[in-house]
Design a protein around this motif. Structure first.
Motif, short mmCIF file in Angstrom:
data_model
loop_
_atom_site.label_atom_id
_atom_site.label_comp_id
_atom_site.label_asym_id
_atom_site.label_seq_id
_atom_site.Cartn_x
_atom_site.Cartn_y
_atom_site.Cartn_z
N ASP A 1 45.38 31.81 -12.51
CA ASP A 1 43.26 32.49 -12.81
C ASP A 1 42.53 31.56 -13.95
O ASP A 1 41.60 31.16 -14.37
N GLU A 2 43.90 32.74 -14.95
CA GLU A 2 43.53 32.48 -16.49
C GLU A 2 43.22 31.09 -17.08
O GLU A 2 42.32 30.24 -18.11
N TYR B 1 39.97 28.51 -15.63
CA TYR B 1 39.19 29.35 -16.31
C TYR B 1 38.84 28.44 -18.31
O TYR B 1 37.75 28.37 -18.42
N GLN B 2 39.84 28.36 -18.24
CA GLN B 2 40.01 27.63 -19.95
C GLN B 2 39.60 26.55 -19.67
O GLN B 2 39.36 25.59 -20.26
N LYS C 1 38.44 24.93 -17.42
CA LYS C 1 37.04 25.34 -16.88
C LYS C 1 35.84 24.83 -18.22
O LYS C 1 34.98 24.27 -18.06
N ALA C 2 36.55 25.96 -19.21
CA ALA C 2 35.65 26.11 -20.36
C ALA C 2 35.31 24.76 -21.45
O ALA C 2 34.99 24.14 -22.47
N ASP D 1 39.98 24.64 -8.84
CA ASP D 1 38.36 24.89 -8.35
C ASP D 1 37.43 24.23 -9.23
O ASP D 1 37.51 23.06 -9.68
N GLU E 1 37.72 27.24 -4.09
CA GLU E 1 38.85 27.89 -4.92
C GLU E 1 39.95 27.40 -4.40
O GLU E 1 40.11 28.28 -2.88
#
Length: 492
Positions: A460-461, A464-465, A467-468, A353, A397
């Motif tokens: 995907d998960e 996001y981790q 990204k966080a 991303d 993405e």
């Protein structure tokens, strides 16, 4: 039976007679009566001859005409003619069935716009005057409406029949059903309305063969294959095939199996005189009792094939970057999982991303954003091998599918190349440069998931981790607390 009389002195009689060997022959007797001045019969003169061969030829001609008429009426395409004001003058049974109407209800009573949707009526109003002036039109698409309201998508082409002074007399038109073209290959076949129309038409290819050698071909056949009129006569049809194998395959599929009266329909690839390959939709039937002669009626469907292939490509690729889309990725991922399961080699999914993409859109507009995505796609392709897959899921993405690796940690070199490539500025126009990074989530088969869909979800998960945790981080799904290859944050 007609009687001889002074008003009718000649009577011709045809009948069958038995000969000495028991066979039956056809004979014709011409009886001529002579009468005196008072009308009394004086003498009858009769001349007889054997007309068996003539009767046989007449029967064969009638049989051939019946076969041609049946091919025309029951063709899988509608063949019709329009008058100067668009009135339907002729239409075969196929067209009438599509309209759900009888011949008496259609011929001379309906105009073509009467059975079209408003969209089709507008198209007809725009193209018919131009057609009458230019003399031809091709590949018009519109919806045909039956009496019961059923819509049928058709593709129509036509040439004009003109008088000695060039005035428009009627159209010579053919219409194909392309309703299911978007889902599957729709077979197309064309037939001429009758023998004299077949000889003159420029739309439907018709060829007569004897022992697979051309003994007659119409103008459309020569046009389709790129030959001058008459140049195909006498040639072996092998010249129209790409190689001996293709020629022999058709011979095995059709000529070696056909029985009397069989009608074959199939699609196959052939070759023009200039070497260009074309797709042909053909139907054929044996024309002679000894099975040596064939009549083939065919259409060039190359453009329809190309349209179908183009539609299939667009359905599997991102229209902005040309990369595989989610649908194609899912298909390839299923295959890759199966292969990895057999070979026991690592399979890695990297879910990317972009960081800093939104400011590019906000500052320079969506055109600049699209250009950036195209450049990102090109750089990502340069980071992987030919057997790997780079996919755009949408927005900013992307997914890298790395297959057939010797060791699982080989993906680290790929991620390093990706980070280096994205670190280089992107040129978006005069004095417009941007730098973006990527948050990357990684999942491995079979460690993180042993099926395609769960594996993509894990990646995907993990993204996001990552990204966080901040911009420009890479994280494996099983190591949620540890970021790999962190690099300084950059602002684009």
């Amino acid at each position: 039976m007609t009687r001889l009389s002074p008003d009718n002195p000649v009577v011709i009689i045809e009948n069958r007679v038995f000969v000495a060997d028991g066979s039956v022959r056809w004979t014709q007797f011409i009886n001529h009566a002579l009468f005196d001045d008072g009308g009394a019969l004086v003498e009858v003169q009769s001349v007889g001859r054997d007309i068996t061969e003539r009767k046989s030829l007449e029967a064969r001609l009638a049989e051939s005409l019946d076969e041609l008429r049946d091919l025309y009426e029951n063709a899988p395409c509608a063949y019709y003619s329009l008058s100067d004001d668009g009135t339907l003058l002729r239409m075969n049974e196929t067209g009438l069935n599509w309209l759900g109407r009888t011949r008496d209800d259609v011929i001379g009573k309906l105009k073509l716009p009467d059975v079209l949707t408003p969209e089709g009526q507008t198209l007809f109003a725009e193209t018919f005057p131009k057609f009458k002036t230019e003399g031809s039109v091709s590949n018009l698409e519109f919806d045909l409406v039956s009496l019961g309201g059923e819509l049928r998508r058709v593709n129509a082409s036509a040439t004009a029949v003109t008088g000695p002074d060039g005035q428009f007399l009627m159209s010579r038109s053919v219409m194909f059903d392309i309703t299911e073209l978007s889902e599957a290959r729709q077979a197309l076949r064309q037939l001429a309305r009758e023998q004299d129309a077949m000889l003159d038409n420029d739309l439907v290819g018709i060829v007569k063969l004897r022992d697979r050698r051309i003994i007659w071909a119409n103008r459309a056949t020569h046009r389709i294959f790129g030959y001058a009129t008459g140049e195909l006569t006498g040639r072996n049809t092998r010249e129209l095939y790409a190689d001996d194998k293709a020629f022999d395959v058709l011979g095995h599929q059709v000529y070696s199996k056909a029985g009397a009266g069989d009608v074959f329909r199939l699609q196959f690839e052939m070759v023009r005189k200039d070497g260009v390959r074309i797709w042909i939709d053909a139907s054929g039937t044996r024309m002679s009792a000894n099975h040596e002669e064939w009549l083939w009626i065919f259409a060039d469907i190359t453009q329809l094939r190309k349209s179908q292939e183009s539609s299939e490509y667009l359905s599997l690729h991102d229209d902005l970057t040309g990369l595989p889309n989610r649908r194609l990725l899912n298909d390839r991922l299923i295959q890759a999982v199966s292969q990895a399961r057999r070979t026991r080699r690592p399979l890695m999914l990297c879910y990317l991303d972009l960081d800093g993409f939104k400011p590019v859109n906000d500052r320079w507009g969506h055109a600049a954003g699209d250009l950036l995505l195209q450049q990102v796609a090109a750089r990502l392709l340069g980071c992987v091998r030919t057997n790997d897959t780079v996919c755009r899921l949408g927005g900013d993405e992307f997914v890298l599918m790395l297959t057939d690796m010797e060791e699982a940690d080989e993906h680290e070199a790929v991620i390093a190349r990706v980070s280096a490539e994205l670190a280089r500025p992107f040129s978006l126009g005069a004095d417009q440069h941007a730098i973006v990074t990527a948050s990357i989530g990684i999942a491995a088969f079979p460690d993180d998931a042993d099926e395609a869909e769960p594996l993509l979800q894990r990646a995907d998960e993990a993204m996001y981790q990552a990204k966080a945790r901040g911009r420009n981080c890479t994280q494996r799904y099983q190591r949620m607390g540890q970021a790999l290859f962190p690099t300084p944050d950059r602002r684009g």
